[in-house]
Design a protein around this motif. Sequence first.
Motif, PDB file in Angstrom:
ATOM      1  N   GLU A  42       0.811  -1.208   0.000  1.00  0.00           N
ATOM      2  CA  GLU A  42       0.000   0.000   0.000  1.00  0.00           C
ATOM      3  C   GLU A  42       0.852   1.267   0.000  1.00  0.00           C
ATOM      4  N   SER A  43       1.917   1.261   0.759  1.00  0.00           N
ATOM      5  CA  SER A  43       2.790   2.431   0.841  1.00  0.00           C
ATOM      6  C   SER A  43       3.478   2.699  -0.491  1.00  0.00           C
ATOM      7  N   ILE A  44       3.923   1.639  -1.161  1.00  0.00           N
ATOM      8  CA  ILE A  44       4.606   1.810  -2.438  1.00  0.00           C
ATOM      9  C   ILE A  44       3.626   2.270  -3.509  1.00  0.00           C
ATOM     10  N   VAL A  45       2.451   1.638  -3.547  1.00  0.00           N
ATOM     11  CA  VAL A  45       1.459   1.980  -4.564  1.00  0.00           C
ATOM     12  C   VAL A  45       0.984   3.428  -4.412  1.00  0.00           C
ATOM     13  N   SER A  46       0.889   3.904  -3.174  1.00  0.00           N
ATOM     14  CA  SER A  46       0.472   5.286  -2.969  1.00  0.00           C
ATOM     15  C   SER A  46       1.545   6.278  -3.413  1.00  0.00           C
ATOM     16  N   ALA A  47       2.794   5.846  -3.366  1.00  0.00           N
ATOM     17  CA  ALA A  47       3.887   6.730  -3.778  1.00  0.00           C
ATOM     18  C   ALA A  47       4.189   6.608  -5.267  1.00  0.00           C
ATOM     19  N   ILE A  48       4.103   5.393  -5.790  1.00  0.00           N
ATOM     20  CA  ILE A  48       4.368   5.139  -7.213  1.00  0.00           C
ATOM     21  C   ILE A  48       3.187   4.337  -7.752  1.00  0.00           C
ATOM     22  N   PRO A  49       2.202   4.984  -8.336  1.00  0.00           N
ATOM     23  CA  PRO A  49       0.995   4.278  -8.788  1.00  0.00           C
ATOM     24  C   PRO A  49       1.311   3.142  -9.767  1.00  0.00           C
ATOM     25  N   ILE A  50       0.965   1.914  -9.355  1.00  0.00           N
ATOM     26  CA  ILE A  50       1.176   0.736 -10.202  1.00  0.00           C
ATOM     27  C   ILE A  50       0.012  -0.221  -9.990  1.00  0.00           C
ATOM     28  N   THR A  51      -0.179  -1.120 -10.937  1.00  0.00           N
ATOM     29  CA  THR A  51      -1.237  -2.115 -10.830  1.00  0.00           C
ATOM     30  C   THR A  51      -0.767  -3.290  -9.985  1.00  0.00           C
ATOM     31  N   ASP A  52      -1.712  -4.164  -9.604  1.00  0.00           N
ATOM     32  CA  ASP A  52      -1.352  -5.359  -8.849  1.00  0.00           C
ATOM     33  C   ASP A  52      -0.448  -6.278  -9.665  1.00  0.00           C
ATOM     34  N   THR A  53      -0.712  -6.338 -10.959  1.00  0.00           N
ATOM     35  CA  THR A  53       0.135  -7.159 -11.837  1.00  0.00           C
ATOM     36  C   THR A  53       1.562  -6.636 -11.837  1.00  0.00           C
ATOM     37  N   GLN A  54       1.714  -5.324 -11.916  1.00  0.00           N
ATOM     38  CA  GLN A  54       3.049  -4.732 -11.892  1.00  0.00           C
ATOM     39  C   GLN A  54       3.735  -4.964 -10.545  1.00  0.00           C
ATOM     40  N   PHE A  55       2.960  -4.861  -9.473  1.00  0.00           N
ATOM     41  CA  PHE A  55       3.547  -5.093  -8.153  1.00  0.00           C
ATOM     42  C   PHE A  55       4.000  -6.551  -8.026  1.00  0.00           C
ATOM     43  N   GLY A  56       3.180  -7.477  -8.518  1.00  0.00           N
ATOM     44  CA  GLY A  56       3.576  -8.878  -8.494  1.00  0.00           C
ATOM     45  C   GLY A  56       4.828  -9.137  -9.311  1.00  0.00           C
ATOM     46  N   MET A  57       4.972  -8.391 -10.396  1.00  0.00           N
ATOM     47  CA  MET A  57       6.145  -8.556 -11.249  1.00  0.00           C
ATOM     48  C   MET A  57       7.437  -8.186 -10.519  1.00  0.00           C
ATOM     49  N   LEU A  58       7.351  -7.309  -9.522  1.00  0.00           N
ATOM     50  CA  LEU A  58       8.546  -6.927  -8.764  1.00  0.00           C
ATOM     51  C   LEU A  58       9.173  -8.139  -8.084  1.00  0.00           C
ATOM     52  N   THR A  59       8.342  -9.045  -7.581  1.00  0.00           N
ATOM     53  CA  THR A  59       8.848 -10.264  -6.965  1.00  0.00           C
ATOM     54  C   THR A  59       9.198 -11.310  -8.020  1.00  0.00           C
ATOM     55  N   SER A  60       8.374 -11.392  -9.065  1.00  0.00           N
ATOM     56  CA  SER A  60       8.620 -12.397 -10.114  1.00  0.00           C
ATOM     57  C   SER A  60       9.948 -12.164 -10.812  1.00  0.00           C
ATOM     58  N   VAL A  61      10.250 -10.913 -11.159  1.00  0.00           N
ATOM     59  CA  VAL A  61      11.488 -10.640 -11.888  1.00  0.00           C
ATOM     60  C   VAL A  61      12.697 -10.966 -11.024  1.00  0.00           C
ATOM     61  N   PHE A  62      12.568 -10.711  -9.719  1.00  0.00           N
ATOM     62  CA  PHE A  62      13.656 -11.088  -8.815  1.00  0.00           C
ATOM     63  C   PHE A  62      13.875 -12.595  -8.848  1.00  0.00           C
ATOM     64  N   LEU A  63      12.774 -13.360  -8.719  1.00  0.00           N
ATOM     65  CA  LEU A  63      12.878 -14.814  -8.657  1.00  0.00           C
ATOM     66  C   LEU A  63      13.445 -15.387  -9.952  1.00  0.00           C
ATOM     67  N   TRP A  64      12.999 -14.865 -11.092  1.00  0.00           N
ATOM     68  CA  TRP A  64      13.481 -15.379 -12.370  1.00  0.00           C
ATOM     69  C   TRP A  64      14.966 -15.100 -12.572  1.00  0.00           C
ATOM     70  N   VAL A  65      15.380 -13.873 -12.311  1.00  0.00           N
ATOM     71  CA  VAL A  65      16.794 -13.523 -12.471  1.00  0.00           C
ATOM     72  C   VAL A  65      17.649 -14.315 -11.486  1.00  0.00           C
ATOM     73  N   TYR A  66      17.182 -14.391 -10.255  1.00  0.00           N
ATOM     74  CA  TYR A  66      17.892 -15.123  -9.205  1.00  0.00           C
ATOM     75  C   TYR A  66      18.085 -16.592  -9.593  1.00  0.00           C
ATOM     76  N   GLY A  67      17.019 -17.222 -10.049  1.00  0.00           N
ATOM     77  CA  GLY A  67      17.108 -18.631 -10.417  1.00  0.00           C
ATOM     78  C   GLY A  67      17.989 -18.875 -11.619  1.00  0.00           C
ATOM     79  N   LEU A  68      17.827 -18.065 -12.666  1.00  0.00           N
ATOM     80  CA  LEU A  68      18.583 -18.267 -13.898  1.00  0.00           C
ATOM     81  C   LEU A  68      20.082 -18.086 -13.699  1.00  0.00           C
ATOM     82  N   LEU A  69      20.472 -17.188 -12.797  1.00  0.00           N
ATOM     83  CA  LEU A  69      21.889 -16.910 -12.597  1.00  0.00           C
ATOM     84  C   LEU A  69      22.532 -17.785 -11.523  1.00  0.00           C
TER      85      LEU A  69
END
Length: 413
Positions: A42-69
């Motif tokens: 909630e704090s991040i979305v209020s400061a930087i307006p993003i959708t739930d899909t975009q917020f979920g992508m913040l964790t997904s991109v970490f996991l994908w990069v982390y796993g691949l490397l």
Amino acid sequence: MTNTDAFSIRQPALRAWITVALLCVVGCLNYLDRIMITTMRESIVSAIPITDTQFGMLTSVFLWVYGLLSPFAGFLADRFKRSRAIIISLFVWSIVTWMTAHATTYGELLATRALMGISEACYIPAALALITDYHRGPTRSLATGIHMAGIMFGQSLGFLGGWIAEESAWTNAFSTFGIIGVVYAFMLFFFLRDAPARQIAAPAVSSIRFGDAVRNLFSKRAYWLALAFWGMIGVVNWMIVSWLPTYYKEQFNLSQSMAGVYATGYFHTASLLGVLAGGAWADRWSRRNPRARVLVPAIGLCIAAPCILLGASTDALILAIGGFVMFAFTRTFTDANMMPILCMIADERYRATGYGILNLVSCLIGGLGIYAGGALRDADVNLRSVFQLAAGAALISAVILLTIKTKHADKEL
């Protein structure tokens, strides 16, 4: 034996346990820095307006990069000094954590999460390999378990991100823990060292090639089985951890906060105790049975599976909590023993690379487990049925684990 001789024996053991203690703090920061963003939506979305899909992508991109490397990161820990890989990894991800506090757009946030995936990927394989370099006998599983407990403690502290965000600003959490990590990295520069045996073997280490490591690992049937086992466990764990809060809320009509307490507070406390108990038990049993590090997690999974079924089939909240807490306790016997098992399978030169590849498989297949749970729900399959599938997968995992043939006893490692 003279006092000097006794001290010379105790000193390496003391250094081995000091190393575990130092890495417990790093492991705690590793998971705290990666997970706290999920508690301040909630704090991040209020400061930087993003959708739930975009917020979920913040964790997904970490996991994908982390796993691949992870495989290449593990290779770096095999090729160069493990202690330096750990210190550099901590320093870089702490800088990235601090940079996250200064992101003002979604693109900048996404970039920092990808960078964190790159830098954090270098830590776990190097840390577990360094611990097993120091602990070569009847303390290996307990030492690994204590380090994993530090990681779980960091995971349980994720709420600090949301709390700090509510009390002040979401940026303060990233700034604070980023600075703490940088300071601790400088401290480790003076105290963290590779194991003496590895330093002596430096000429052999310098000849390690990534292609040779991969070919050597995949030439062993036991490693293929370890990959299948670790991937299956990833599905079981992520499927339950990701959907358990929803299950409690829907099945027992709980509030979101109470469902979260039962699904995380009790769960992660049991996991922390389980990883310590599983490590200590495997170490003690291994003095009489060289396959103890395989048998302990297999027994744990055979207990965990019916506990999942109990938690997923009862209408009594207390029994559901008990079942899933027991699952959390016994499943983590695997976390304490996976690296020790790998030490009984893989060439000593390629252990970190081997664990990095295991990490890759776990991240990719575990992510599929989360997706599968959502897809089944969309198809009107209830979570009880999803968890029953997870229980079956846990039993299959135990069978796969028992088929792994290990070549050496602890004293030879």
